[in-house]
Design an enzyme around this catalytic site. Structure first.
Site, short mmCIF file in Angstrom:
data_model
loop_
_atom_site.label_atom_id
_atom_site.label_comp_id
_atom_site.label_asym_id
_atom_site.label_seq_id
_atom_site.Cartn_x
_atom_site.Cartn_y
_atom_site.Cartn_z
N LYS A 206 0.91 -1.21 0.15
CA LYS A 206 -0.12 0.16 0.02
C LYS A 206 0.92 1.14 0.10
O LYS A 206 0.67 2.23 -0.73
CB LYS A 206 -0.95 -0.15 1.32
CG LYS A 206 -1.78 1.28 1.48
CD LYS A 206 -2.70 0.99 2.41
CE LYS A 206 -3.54 2.42 2.72
NZ LYS A 206 -4.57 2.48 3.96
N GLU A 212 10.59 -4.80 4.54
CA GLU A 212 10.42 -5.92 4.23
C GLU A 212 10.32 -6.23 2.46
O GLU A 212 11.00 -6.69 1.78
CB GLU A 212 9.71 -6.79 4.79
CG GLU A 212 9.98 -7.01 6.48
CD GLU A 212 9.40 -6.05 7.08
OE1 GLU A 212 8.90 -4.89 6.71
OE2 GLU A 212 9.05 -6.21 8.49
N GLY A 268 -4.65 -2.01 5.23
CA GLY A 268 -3.87 -3.19 4.75
C GLY A 268 -4.70 -4.68 4.91
O GLY A 268 -4.64 -5.24 3.92
N ARG A 269 -5.15 -4.47 6.08
CA ARG A 269 -5.58 -6.01 6.43
C ARG A 269 -6.98 -6.10 5.97
O ARG A 269 -7.63 -7.32 5.94
CB ARG A 269 -5.71 -6.28 8.01
CG ARG A 269 -6.12 -5.09 8.65
CD ARG A 269 -5.83 -5.29 10.14
NE ARG A 269 -6.28 -3.91 10.86
CZ ARG A 269 -5.61 -2.89 11.12
NH1 ARG A 269 -4.42 -2.69 10.42
NH2 ARG A 269 -6.01 -1.97 11.83
N GLU A 354 -4.39 -7.13 14.76
CA GLU A 354 -3.85 -5.62 14.49
C GLU A 354 -5.12 -4.59 14.62
O GLU A 354 -4.87 -3.54 14.78
CB GLU A 354 -3.30 -5.80 12.75
CG GLU A 354 -2.43 -4.53 12.71
CD GLU A 354 -1.72 -4.63 11.31
OE1 GLU A 354 -0.50 -4.96 11.46
OE2 GLU A 354 -2.31 -4.42 10.50
N HIS A 385 -4.72 -33.47 17.22
CA HIS A 385 -3.61 -34.37 17.52
C HIS A 385 -2.77 -33.57 17.89
O HIS A 385 -1.56 -33.95 18.15
CB HIS A 385 -3.38 -35.14 16.44
CG HIS A 385 -4.30 -36.34 16.13
ND1 HIS A 385 -4.63 -37.44 16.72
CD2 HIS A 385 -5.38 -36.28 15.26
CE1 HIS A 385 -5.39 -38.11 15.97
NE2 HIS A 385 -6.04 -37.38 15.20
N LYS A 505 9.46 -0.97 14.00
CA LYS A 505 9.95 -0.49 12.67
C LYS A 505 11.02 0.43 12.96
O LYS A 505 11.98 0.41 12.27
CB LYS A 505 8.87 0.13 11.78
CG LYS A 505 7.99 -1.09 11.38
CD LYS A 505 7.13 -0.22 10.21
CE LYS A 505 5.91 -1.25 9.84
NZ LYS A 505 4.82 -0.36 9.13
O1 LIG Z 1 1.10 -2.75 1.97
P1 LIG Z 1 2.26 -2.11 2.96
O2 LIG Z 1 2.09 -0.50 3.02
O3 LIG Z 1 3.50 -2.50 2.53
O4 LIG Z 1 2.06 -2.55 4.56
C1 LIG Z 1 2.19 -3.76 5.00
C2 LIG Z 1 1.30 -3.92 6.19
O5 LIG Z 1 2.19 -3.33 7.08
C3 LIG Z 1 1.36 -2.89 8.27
O6 LIG Z 1 1.28 -1.49 7.88
C4 LIG Z 1 1.85 -3.02 9.77
O7 LIG Z 1 2.03 -4.31 9.69
C5 LIG Z 1 -0.22 -3.49 7.83
O8 LIG Z 1 -1.18 -2.91 8.34
C6 LIG Z 1 0.30 -3.92 6.39
O9 LIG Z 1 -0.94 -4.70 5.89
#
Ligand SMILES: O=P(O)(O)OC[C@H]1O[C@](O)(CO)[C@@H](O)[C@@H]1O
Length: 771
Positions: A206, A212, A268-269, A354, A385, A505
């Site tokens: 987003k 990452e 995001g979620r 979250e 199990h 972060k």
């Molecule tokens: O889509 P982006 O901006 O890379 O963010 C990834 C994720 O990082 C967060 O902002 C924090 O974990 C989530 O809400 C989101 O889904």
């Protein structure tokens, strides 16, 4: 006391709870057999059975009253109307617009967003079809067959879950993989058997700033560039972006023609049905994707229009509040009896935790009640199990959500009946258990009987539908989204922000900077400082575990001999030596930048590096005198992606020249390298900077000495130095190596010339088991 706890319905629930808690589900069923008929509801093809809950009509009355007192209906309507219900970020939370039919009008800041949503869906469908029909070609003209979604959190969990859930409906000619972790292993394993010219990367983020994702995206681009010979035009054929951040996408090198956008009002979620679902659409096709959206929409409409008493997300949300806040339950287990839903619990963890892992109200006051519970789970019957024992006979109350389907997508023999028999049996066992008397009646002796008792009285929900389909999945997800919203409304928290992930972060960025600049002083708490120090030291050492794992010597070794004038490289099995120039500004990064393209085609599985400076415990202890900075703490294993052994350069040449006994090695190059080997044990020594005459040994016999003194005088000093060292160290023999050995006309007794290629031999020897 918080406003919530002051509410009439909350107080009524507090008062009512002991009356319910003292009853076993066995009694509730015995006293009220009709509850089975009353405690069920239907929506969007899903059947909700909530009879096995520790509730009565009175409980439900208070719970629905609480929902009304907390303004659930008004807040729900505000969300659907595009109001800025995400107050801390001043944004709407309009995921419901992502699945609204084209005819609907949903406005944000006065503008209807539905046409934009459908325009993006149309572009996505055209692209997905090109891929599915084999018309989208990679840089060599071969069709794309591999899709790698690079994203994290909501930009990963939704797509992975949906792909797994709908795999049955997917195009099996295409391979879909997902990379999320910044651990390079995730990327390496995802692409290890892929041809770059057949691979499409979907960079899903987003913000397009997430560390990452951007790190993985850059590595993906390097991987492609290595295969495409650095041809930047290949990026357009192999990368698309899903994002709200046009500028960052362009800066990365992806044209906006290959970007599928969404909007800040999609969290995001809550984004798996936006452009973030492109991988899902490629896998199952645009039509099935539209079916999934229809499923979402059906549940949205149910939530928006159905009275609370018959409203699935509301009922489930309120039951969650009941156990969380009035029974002290800390977790909820989600147990899908459907193998395709194996990633559903993981997806749900982000959605629920979250969203509702918050400790202050919308107004910023600290709450005095529990908010979001911990969600966890595994697909049945596997969980039975492993952890079900604790649910059945442990000391904690764990409400369970069982999800089941009347029909299997892979029907065979009795499998599905057995699967469903297990869901039903688990719900029964949890609710009704087995009394001591029942156990004894089965003939179990008194000693064993208590162990065989199941208390029961453990609540569970059954969510059932016909079969897992794109539509069913859409409505199941929307059900949980609105459940989360219902609970957030009761707890008066904002389920649409996630400030809690920020601090970690920010600190990580500071720590990584400190790790990579080992001279920076540390000013954290003592525990953090100690861990950073440990890692700084450990990261640049070769790994004993890798060495042990390599009980067989590596098949092929790359040796780098770093010197003041050149860096030389050779790989075992190939006598070709490669050279690049070094200089007083050479850093590990600039060295690797020059070397990488030259050795790209070389195959090796371990690396030896002869380093022109002191090492301590196989770590670089000091930057070299004759090169640039940044060598201390540099992680060569990461840079090469292979195990690396570091050795002093003179010691490496010495090792290659060694023929047993006590050997002194002197390397006459830009500086003076010294090493001593006794019975196979290498002892690198830093004698070069010891005092000699007016300055140091190196100043007289190194390159500077040769230039300053001229060959004749220089030779005399070399012979003098050899003599002194022979006297001090008593070697059996001396080997003189280094580039300037050829400047020596004669050699004394027990002194012989080494061959510069012995540096490579030493590097190879380092990986022999005995080295
Ligand atoms: O889509 P982006 O901006 O890379 O963010 C990834 C994720 O990082 C967060 O902002 C924090 O974990 C989530 O809400 C989101 O889904």
């Amino acid at each position: 006391m918080s406003a919530l706890r002051e509410k009439k319905a909350w107080r009524a629930l507090e008062k009512h709870q002991p009356d319910v808690a003292k009853h076993h589900l066995r009694d509730l069923f015995a006293d009220d057999p009709g509850r089975t008929e009353r405690y069920k509801a239907e929506a969007a093809g899903w059947h909700l059975d909530y009879a096995r809950h520790r509730i009565t009509d009175e409980t439900l009355k208070h719970l629905f009253a609480l929902a009304r007192e907390c303004g659930l209906e008004a807040r729900r309507d505000a969300m659907f109307a595009g109001e800025k219900v995400n107050t801390t970020e001043q944004r709407a939370a309009l995921h419901v617009a992502l699945r609204a039919p084209a005819r609907e009008v949903i406005k944000v800041d006065g503008e209807n967003v539905v046409p934009e949503v459908h325009a993006v869906l149309k572009r996505m469908a055209a692209f997905a079809n090109e891929i599915r029909e084999g018309k989208w070609l990679g840089f060599t003209g071969r069709p794309i067959r591999n899709i790698v979604n690079v994203g994290i959190g909501g930009s990963d969990l939704g797509p992975v879950m949906a792909f797994e859930a709908l795999r049955h409906f997917s195009d099996r000619k295409l391979q879909l993989r997902f990379v999320s972790n910044v651990d390079y292993t995730d990327f390496a394993e995802a692409v290890h058997d892929f041809r770059p010219d057949e691979t499409l990367f979907i960079i899903a983020s987003k913000t397009f700033t997430t560390l990452e994702t951007m790190t993985n995206a850059h590595s993906a681009r390097d991987w492609l560039m290595a295969a495409a010979g650095g041809d930047k035009k290949a990026v357009a054929k192999h990368f698309v972006a899903l994002s709200t951040n046009e500028k960052a996408v362009e800066d990365f090198g992806i044209s906006t023609d290959h970007m599928y956008g969404f909007w800040d009002w999609v969290g995001g979620r809550y984004s798996m049905d936006s452009a973030i679902g492109l991988s899902t659409m490629i896998a199952i096709g645009p039509n099935a994707f539209r079916d999934m959206l229809a499923g979402f929409h059906a549940m949205d409409e149910h939530f928006r229009t159905t009275p609370l008493e018959k409203n699935l997300p509301v009922i489930m949300g309120l039951l969650g509040v009941w156990y969380n806040d009035f029974f002290g339950a800390e977790t909820v287990a989600v147990l899908p009896y459907e193998q395709y839903l194996k990633r559903f619990p993981a997806y749900l963890q982000q959605l629920t935790m979250e969203s509702n892992g918050k400790h202050v109200t919308v107004e910023g006051a600290t709450v005095d009640y529990n908010t979001g519970p911990i969600y966890w789970g595994e697909p049945g019957t596997n969980g039975q199990h492993s952890f079900y024992q604790l649910i059945h006979q442990g000391t904690r109350l764990i409400p369970c959500d069982f999800i089941g389907f009347a029909k299997s997508l892979n029907p065979y023999g009795r499998h599905h009946d057995l699967l469903i028999a297990n869901v039903i049996a688990q719900a029964e066992a949890l609710a009704f258990g087995k009394t001591l008397q029942q156990v004894k009646d089965e003939g179990i002796n008194d000693e064993l009987a208590p162990h065989r008792v199941f208390e029961g009285n453990r609540p569970s929900t059954l969510l059932l539908t016909d079969r897992l389909s794109p539509t069913a999945l859409g409505s199941l997800i929307a059900l949980y989204e609105h459940l989360v919203f219902t609970q957030a409304t009761i707890w008066n928290i904002n389920p649409f922000d996630q400030w809690g992930v920020e601090l970690g972060k920010q600190l990580a960025l500071r720590v990584v900077d400190e790790i990579e600049s080992p001279r920076k002083s540390l000013s954290h708490d003592s525990a953090t400082n100690a861990t950073i120090s440990w890692y700084r030291k450990a990261r640049s050492k070769s790994s004993p575990t890798l060495d042990v794992a390599q009980s067989k010597p590596p098949q092929s070794v790359l040796v780098l001999d770093i010197g003041g004038t050149h860096v030389k490289a050779m790989v075992s099995g190939n006598p070709k030596e490669l050279k690049i120039k070094s200089s007083r500004t050479l850093t590990p990064e600039t060295m690797l930048k020059q070397l990488r393209p030259l050795i790209r085609s070389w195959k090796y599985d371990a690396v030896s590096i002869g380093y022109p400076g002191p090492l301590l415990h196989e770590c670089i202890a000091q930057d070299p005198h004759n090169l640039g900075k940044g060598w201390v703490g540099f992680n060569f294993e990461n840079a090469f992606g292979r195990p690396v052994k570091l050795i002093n350069d003179a010691a490496m040449q010495a090792l290659g020249s060694y023929e047993g006994g006590r050997m002194l090695f002197l390397g006459l190059g830009t500086g003076l390298g010294t090493a001593f080997i006794v019975d196979g044990i290498v002892e690198p020594m830093e004698l070069a900077h010891l005092p000699y005459k007016k300055t140091t040994f190196e100043d007289y016999v190194g390159e500077r000495g040769l230039k300053r003194l001229g060959k004749k005088k220089w030779q005399a000093h070399v012979l003098d130095v050899i003599k002194q060292m022979q006297a001090a160290l008593e070697p059996d023999y001396v080997v003189i190596g280094g580039g300037n050995v050829h400047e020596l006309d004669t050699l004394p007794k027990d002194v012989r010339r080494g061959d510069n290629n012995n540096a490579f031999a030493g590097g190879f020897r380092l990986w022999e088991n005995k080295a």
